[in-house]
Design a protein around this motif. Structure first.
Motif, PDB file in Angstrom:
ATOM      1  N   GLN A  55       0.504  -0.613  -0.058  1.00 45.78           N
ATOM      2  CA  GLN A  55       0.240  -0.401  -0.040  1.00 45.78           C
ATOM      3  C   GLN A  55       0.763   0.892   0.135  1.00 45.78           C
ATOM      4  N   GLN A  56       2.294   1.111   0.615  1.00 47.34           N
ATOM      5  CA  GLN A  56       2.804   2.902   0.679  1.00 47.34           C
ATOM      6  C   GLN A  56       3.538   2.491  -0.930  1.00 47.34           C
ATOM      7  N   ILE A  57       3.932   1.591  -1.618  1.00 54.14           N
ATOM      8  CA  ILE A  57       4.096   1.928  -2.752  1.00 54.14           C
ATOM      9  C   ILE A  57       3.628   1.647  -3.778  1.00 54.14           C
ATOM     10  N   LEU A  58       1.975   1.882  -3.995  1.00 51.21           N
ATOM     11  CA  LEU A  58       1.180   2.233  -4.941  1.00 51.21           C
ATOM     12  C   LEU A  58       0.462   3.712  -4.345  1.00 51.21           C
ATOM     13  N   LYS A  59       0.218   3.429  -2.880  1.00 47.75           N
ATOM     14  CA  LYS A  59       0.098   5.271  -2.991  1.00 47.75           C
ATOM     15  C   LYS A  59       1.481   6.128  -3.078  1.00 47.75           C
ATOM     16  N   ALA A  60       2.685   6.151  -3.783  1.00 49.20           N
ATOM     17  CA  ALA A  60       3.630   6.511  -3.613  1.00 49.20           C
ATOM     18  C   ALA A  60       3.661   7.237  -5.096  1.00 49.20           C
ATOM     19  N   CYS A  61       3.275   5.602  -5.524  1.00 54.48           N
ATOM     20  CA  CYS A  61       3.384   5.724  -7.180  1.00 54.48           C
ATOM     21  C   CYS A  61       2.093   6.456  -7.754  1.00 54.48           C
ATOM     22  N   GLN A  62       0.734   6.731  -7.280  1.00 54.49           N
ATOM     23  CA  GLN A  62      -0.020   7.429  -7.563  1.00 54.49           C
ATOM     24  C   GLN A  62       0.316   8.615  -7.125  1.00 54.49           C
ATOM     25  N   GLU A  63       0.643   9.451  -5.943  1.00 55.29           N
ATOM     26  CA  GLU A  63       1.277  10.493  -5.499  1.00 55.29           C
ATOM     27  C   GLU A  63       2.000  11.208  -5.929  1.00 55.29           C
ATOM     28  N   PHE A  64       3.020  10.476  -6.091  1.00 52.48           N
ATOM     29  CA  PHE A  64       4.212  11.245  -7.019  1.00 52.48           C
ATOM     30  C   PHE A  64       5.054  10.593  -7.904  1.00 52.48           C
ATOM     31  N   GLY A  65       4.889   9.267  -8.668  1.00 50.63           N
ATOM     32  CA  GLY A  65       5.047   8.647  -9.940  1.00 50.63           C
ATOM     33  C   GLY A  65       6.541   7.905  -9.471  1.00 50.63           C
ATOM     34  N   LEU A  66       6.897   8.719  -8.035  1.00 49.40           N
ATOM     35  CA  LEU A  66       8.615   8.075  -7.333  1.00 49.40           C
ATOM     36  C   LEU A  66       8.710   7.610  -5.659  1.00 49.40           C
ATOM     37  N   PHE A  67       9.527   7.020  -5.649  1.00 50.50           N
ATOM     38  CA  PHE A  67       9.457   6.497  -4.076  1.00 50.50           C
ATOM     39  C   PHE A  67      11.267   6.394  -3.443  1.00 50.50           C
ATOM     40  N   GLN A  68      11.939   6.057  -2.691  1.00 49.51           N
ATOM     41  CA  GLN A  68      13.208   5.807  -2.124  1.00 49.51           C
ATOM     42  C   GLN A  68      12.870   4.637  -1.135  1.00 49.51           C
ATOM     43  N   VAL A 249      13.407   4.868  -6.698  1.00 42.15           N
ATOM     44  CA  VAL A 249      12.208   4.006  -7.594  1.00 42.15           C
ATOM     45  C   VAL A 249      11.328   4.923  -9.008  1.00 42.15           C
ATOM     46  N   ASN A 250      11.443   5.102 -10.068  1.00 37.65           N
ATOM     47  CA  ASN A 250      10.901   5.893 -10.526  1.00 37.65           C
ATOM     48  C   ASN A 250       9.502   5.424 -11.960  1.00 37.65           C
ATOM     49  N   ILE A 251       8.368   5.780 -11.582  1.00 34.89           N
ATOM     50  CA  ILE A 251       8.402   4.935 -12.969  1.00 34.89           C
ATOM     51  C   ILE A 251       7.874   5.250 -13.871  1.00 34.89           C
ATOM     52  N   GLY A 252       7.687   4.865 -15.320  1.00 34.09           N
ATOM     53  CA  GLY A 252       8.165   4.901 -16.489  1.00 34.09           C
ATOM     54  C   GLY A 252       6.253   4.787 -16.689  1.00 34.09           C
ATOM     55  N   TYR A 253       7.120   5.371 -18.196  1.00 36.27           N
ATOM     56  CA  TYR A 253       5.180   4.977 -18.900  1.00 36.27           C
ATOM     57  C   TYR A 253       4.638   4.139 -19.372  1.00 36.27           C
ATOM     58  N   GLN A 254       5.575   3.005 -19.575  1.00 38.61           N
ATOM     59  CA  GLN A 254       5.099   2.033 -19.628  1.00 38.61           C
ATOM     60  C   GLN A 254       4.062   1.173 -18.843  1.00 38.61           C
ATOM     61  N   LEU A 255       4.424   1.673 -17.847  1.00 39.54           N
ATOM     62  CA  LEU A 255       4.001   0.340 -16.155  1.00 39.54           C
ATOM     63  C   LEU A 255       2.312   2.201 -15.613  1.00 39.54           C
ATOM     64  N   GLU A 256       2.679   3.001 -16.534  1.00 40.17           N
ATOM     65  CA  GLU A 256       1.533   4.031 -16.351  1.00 40.17           C
ATOM     66  C   GLU A 256       0.152   3.322 -17.497  1.00 40.17           C
ATOM     67  N   GLY A 261      -3.495   3.607 -16.420  1.00 38.37           N
ATOM     68  CA  GLY A 261      -3.659   5.539 -15.637  1.00 38.37           C
ATOM     69  C   GLY A 261      -3.654   5.437 -13.959  1.00 38.37           C
ATOM     70  N   LYS A 262      -3.685   4.097 -13.375  1.00 41.92           N
ATOM     71  CA  LYS A 262      -4.084   3.808 -11.921  1.00 41.92           C
ATOM     72  C   LYS A 262      -1.992   4.776 -11.305  1.00 41.92           C
ATOM     73  N   LEU A 263      -0.938   4.444 -11.964  1.00 43.44           N
ATOM     74  CA  LEU A 263       0.368   5.070 -11.541  1.00 43.44           C
ATOM     75  C   LEU A 263       0.571   5.652 -12.094  1.00 43.44           C
ATOM     76  N   LYS A 264       1.043   6.201 -11.910  1.00 44.55           N
ATOM     77  CA  LYS A 264       1.811   8.048 -13.075  1.00 44.55           C
ATOM     78  C   LYS A 264       2.912   7.646 -13.010  1.00 44.55           C
ATOM     79  N   SER A 265       4.357   7.912 -14.063  1.00 45.04           N
ATOM     80  CA  SER A 265       5.542   8.359 -14.846  1.00 45.04           C
ATOM     81  C   SER A 265       5.229  10.076 -14.076  1.00 45.04           C
ATOM     82  N   VAL A 266       6.575  10.022 -14.041  1.00 43.71           N
ATOM     83  CA  VAL A 266       6.847  11.980 -13.118  1.00 43.71           C
ATOM     84  C   VAL A 266       8.072  12.054 -14.322  1.00 43.71           C
TER      85      VAL A 266
END
Length: 342
Positions: A55-68, A249-256, A261-266
């Motif tokens: 849940q921490q990872i999903l929230k980070a991906c949705q709000e920021f598109g990255l996390f550490q 950890v940075n979300i790329g376009y393919q994961l978005e 569209g649930k997860l956002k690239s940044v």
């Protein structure tokens, strides 16, 4: 080889005119550091079970598109060994680097400067980059640098450990999205590294390390030990402070797209500083552009209340469109995702 910033910038008192960015492309004088970037501990324990981490990872991906991430499984010694190795590499003599040097970005192992094609750029980035594929190792290590002599052995071990970490994180993301276990194995055939070296710059307000961009691949893992990474959020640029022995950890376009569209690239960029060289060690996971890999929103995530947002497409076609987009003169309109939206 004389084009490499690291080969001529030591002691330079001013930024050469072909490295001075137009005013609209320069970093601002002051960018605040974002203290809200999530830091996720991957070590499961009774106080933070697997579902909490997901849940921490999903929230980070949705709000920021990255996390550490910390406690990720790649040892502190191995990360330090990489820092030392690449310090040695970028400080080697010109002759020792000739075997992998090129004057434009290409396939395979290549050492180049600035961006995708130095000769056609109107202004250059203040960086040198060593880039090479990593998987499968036995296929690619013969093309890697021969010096330092331990390069192939040490980087090979590092690539394997980052791969383990990467698939652990992808499995957590997949589980959180409700996808079948191993879903991302089919869209993570390619693993590559890009080591970006930013020498000290006499006037960081005029030059850029690398401009704002969003990664075209699936997911990216960045090891950094000096400040320089910034992300664009809520209409402004914000800095990301390095955490010792962590990965960004940075979300790329393919994961978005796969997440519908649930997860956002940044969008992110790299700035320089005037006192210390910065070297970022980046690992990319994504589809192999040499194979007919189809990417589309996961069917499990498309419902009557959450309709499909993106078309199905072959990844190699996406990369062609992406490269054409990034080569357009600035300022650009839209994003590389626009032609793929429904």
């Amino acid at each position: 080889m004389a084009l490499l910033v690291s080969s001529w910038s030591n002691g330079v008192q001013s930024v050469p005119k072909d490295y001075v960015m137009p005013p609209e492309r320069r970093p601002r004088d002051f960018v605040s550091v974002c203290d809200e970037i999530p830091v996720i501990d991957l070590q499961e324990n009774p106080k933070a079970d697997r579902s909490d981490i997901i849940q921490q990872i999903l929230k980070a991906c949705q709000e920021f598109g990255l996390f550490q991430v910390i406690n990720h499984g790649v040892s502190e010694k191995m990360m330090e060994d990489m820092r030392v190795l690449y310090h040695e590499f970028f400080n080697m003599s010109v002759d020792d680097k000739l075997g992998v040097y090129t004057e434009s970005f290409g396939k395979g192992c290549s050492l180049y400067t600035s961006g995708l094609n130095y000769a056609k750029e109107d202004v250059h980035y203040w960086k040198d980059t060593l880039k090479h594929p990593c998987h499968p190792l036995e296929e690619h290590t013969p093309s890697w640098p021969e010096k330092p002599t331990r390069y192939r052995e040490d980087v090979g071990r590092y690539a394997l450990e980052v791969r383990k970490m990467g698939f652990k994180i992808l499995d957590l993301i997949g589980e959180g999205l409700g996808l079948n276990k191993g879903y991302f194995n089919g869209v993570s055939q390619e693993q590559a590294m890009a080591i970006n070296h930013y020498p000290p710059c006499p006037d960081p307000s005029l030059a850029m390390g690398i401009g704002g961009h969003t990664d075209p691949n699936l997911i990216t893992f960045l090891q950094q030990d000096q400040y320089g990474l910034q992300m664009h959020k809520d209409g402004k640029w914000m800095g990301i402070d390095p955490i010792p022995n962590a990965f960004v950890v940075n979300i790329g376009y393919q994961l978005e797209i796969i997440s519908n569209g649930k997860l956002k690239s940044v969008e992110h960029r790299g700035v320089t500083n005037s006192t210390t060289a910065r070297t970022s060690i980046v690992t990319f996971f994504g589809p192999n552009p040499g194979l007919p890999v189809v990417v589309e929103p996961a069917k499990e995530l498309v419902t009557s209340t959450n309709p499909q947002m993106f078309k199905s497409y072959q990844y190699n076609n996406f990369i062609v469109d992406y490269m054409a987009y990034v080569r357009k003169p600035l300022p650009r309109s839209g994003t590389p995702l626009d032609p793929y939206r429904l």
